[in-house]
Design an enzyme around this catalytic site. Structure first.
Site, PDB file in Angstrom:
ATOM      1  N   CYS A   9      -7.675   6.042  -6.918  1.00 25.93           N
ATOM      2  CA  CYS A   9      -7.289   4.644  -7.055  1.00 25.93           C
ATOM      3  C   CYS A   9      -8.350   3.923  -7.866  1.00 25.93           C
ATOM      4  CB  CYS A   9      -7.173   4.020  -5.661  1.00 25.93           C
ATOM      5  SG  CYS A   9      -6.739   2.277  -5.675  1.00 25.93           S
ATOM      6  N   HIS A  48      -0.666  -0.959  -1.394  1.00 24.00           N
ATOM      7  CA  HIS A  48      -1.538  -2.020  -1.921  1.00 24.00           C
ATOM      8  C   HIS A  48      -0.948  -3.388  -1.593  1.00 24.00           C
ATOM      9  CE1 HIS A  48      -4.823  -0.235  -4.135  1.00 24.00           C
ATOM     10  NE2 HIS A  48      -4.034   0.563  -4.834  1.00 24.00           N
ATOM     11  N   HIS A  87       1.986   4.516  -2.915  1.00 20.86           N
ATOM     12  CA  HIS A  87       0.588   4.055  -3.043  1.00 20.86           C
ATOM     13  C   HIS A  87       0.565   2.570  -3.433  1.00 20.86           C
ATOM     14  CE1 HIS A  87      -3.716   4.852  -4.405  1.00 20.86           C
ATOM     15  NE2 HIS A  87      -3.465   3.696  -4.989  1.00 20.86           N
ATOM     16  N   GLU A  88       1.432   2.187  -4.372  1.00 24.54           N
ATOM     17  CA  GLU A  88       1.464   0.774  -4.805  1.00 24.54           C
ATOM     18  C   GLU A  88       2.038  -0.125  -3.707  1.00 24.54           C
ATOM     19  OE1 GLU A  88      -0.306   0.238  -7.274  1.00 24.54           O
ATOM     20  OE2 GLU A  88      -0.373   2.332  -7.907  1.00 24.54           O
TER      21      GLU A  88
HETATM   22 ZN   LIG Z   1      -4.519   2.178  -5.952  1.00 21.91          ZN
END
Ligand SMILES: [Zn+2]
Lengths: 186, 171
Positions: A116, A163, A159-160
């Site tokens: 990341c 976030h 993953h996004e």
């Molecule tokens: Zn990331």
């Protein structure tokens, strides 16, 4: 090109030229990385400009396959993605920005290594669904789209989405030995 | 056969494990569990071996390692039943490095009878401190309440804390 690749491009979106923004790294004193983001109006010119900035910032960062708005300090539910150059990609929707994404379906978890831009010192092993359905809106038109994907694109989208919920991959690592120093940066 | 626990700590070099295991094999011993890692370039190894010699005798046979500035200790260990909780969780903690993070978070777990079964912590060159622990909890622990308590403690310490059920990779 890998014959097993499936290209499923989304409707084309004309974005203005974006700015390359600095990317926040953990530990983030302003805690924007830890804060769940809010839905925004995909037709708002500021959101369209943000979408362009995310793509521009992602483009200049080697190996970066996705960027969430809070990584550039904006707590809005917007992320950019482009896994077309990654070898583990099967299905790809090209380079796109999704606004107000919603996870609809996730199944068949597998372990994989993630990095990341906001965690430059480490990589981690995370279990993610390899079959995924998400919906969201395109910046500018506000058109609602459904993305059905797999493999690496599914991992990158999850993953996004994390976030945007204020989570890093560090919050999901699979075990005590699932965090690794990022040796390529040494 | 009795078991001996051996720890070897010090500056890393090739051949430490070969040297120690050669002594154990020479004494007719058998390696049980062991775990080795490098911490900031320092070699750290713990092993449990089945051996029919006293702790003192084994320590004497390993004395030459001290010439390499390795610290060696040997202790007899019993075959106690391991402490076992009922459910497995993974605890992640990350944030700016500061004193007291590990003590605070692990103290809250211990107060609920949580037992750490595996742990690693890392400090990145950029100042990010990360702790990941595998934790077993007694069956009667209110995991949601404990998670909330850990999150509140994390806010106090300025770190992110997540407690999740461990998921197996077994297919
Ligand atoms: Zn990331």
């Amino acid at each position: 090109m890998d014959p097993q690749r499936r290209h499923a491009p989304l409707p084309a979106v004309a974005l203005p030229a974006g700015r390359v923004l600095p990317v926040l790294t953990a530990p983030d004193p302003g805690r924007v990385l830890d804060t769940p983001c809010a839905d925004v109006d995909p037709t708002d010119p500021a959101v369209v400009a943000l979408a362009a900035d995310l793509v521009a910032t992602m483009r200049v960062s080697p190996g970066c396959v996705g960027l969430a708005a809070n990584q550039v300090g904006v707590a809005a539910r917007v992320f950019s993605l482009d896994v077309t150059r990654h070898p583990k990609t099967r299905t790809t929707h090209g380079c796109f920005v999704l606004v107000n994404p919603v996870l609809v379906e996730a199944s068949r978890k597998e372990r994989g290594r993630e990095g990341c831009m906001s965690v430059p010192d480490f990589t981690g092993d995370v279990r993610r669904a390899t079959r995924l359905v998400v919906t969201g809106r395109l910046p500018g038109t506000g058109e609602e789209v459904t993305i059905t994907t797999d493999a690496f694109e599914a991992r990158a989208i999850q993953h996004e989405l994390d976030h945007l919920d204020g989570l890093l991959f560090l919050d999901r690592v699979a075990g005590a030995h699932a965090i690794h120093p990022r040796t390529t940066y040494l | 056969m009795p078991s001996l626990a051996v720890t070897v700590i010090g500056r890393d070099r090739p051949g430490i494990i070969a040297d120690v295991t050669a002594v154990v094999a020479d004494l007719g011993g058998n390696l049980e569990d062991s775990s080795m890692t490098l911490l900031r370039g320092h070699f750290a190894w713990m092993l449990v071996a089945d051996l029919d010699v006293s702790a003192e005798d084994l320590a004497a046979r390993l004395a030459h390692l001290r010439e390499d500035d390795l610290v060696v200790s040997v202790l007899p260990v019993g075959h106690d039943e391991p402490y076992a909780g009922e459910a497995g969780y993974v605890l992640s903690v990350h944030g700016a490095d500061r004193p007291g993070i590990v003590a605070g978070v692990t103290g809250a777990l211990a107060a609920h009878g949580g037992n750490i079964t595996d742990l690693s912590t890392r400090l990145g060159p950029g100042g990010l401190y990360v702790l990941v622990a595998e934790v077993s909890l007694p069956g009667d622990v209110d995991v949601v309440a404990l998670g909330g308590q850990l999150a509140a403690l994390g806010r106090e310490l300025g770190v992110g804390v997540a407690l999740r059920p461990a998921e197996s990779d077994v297919l």
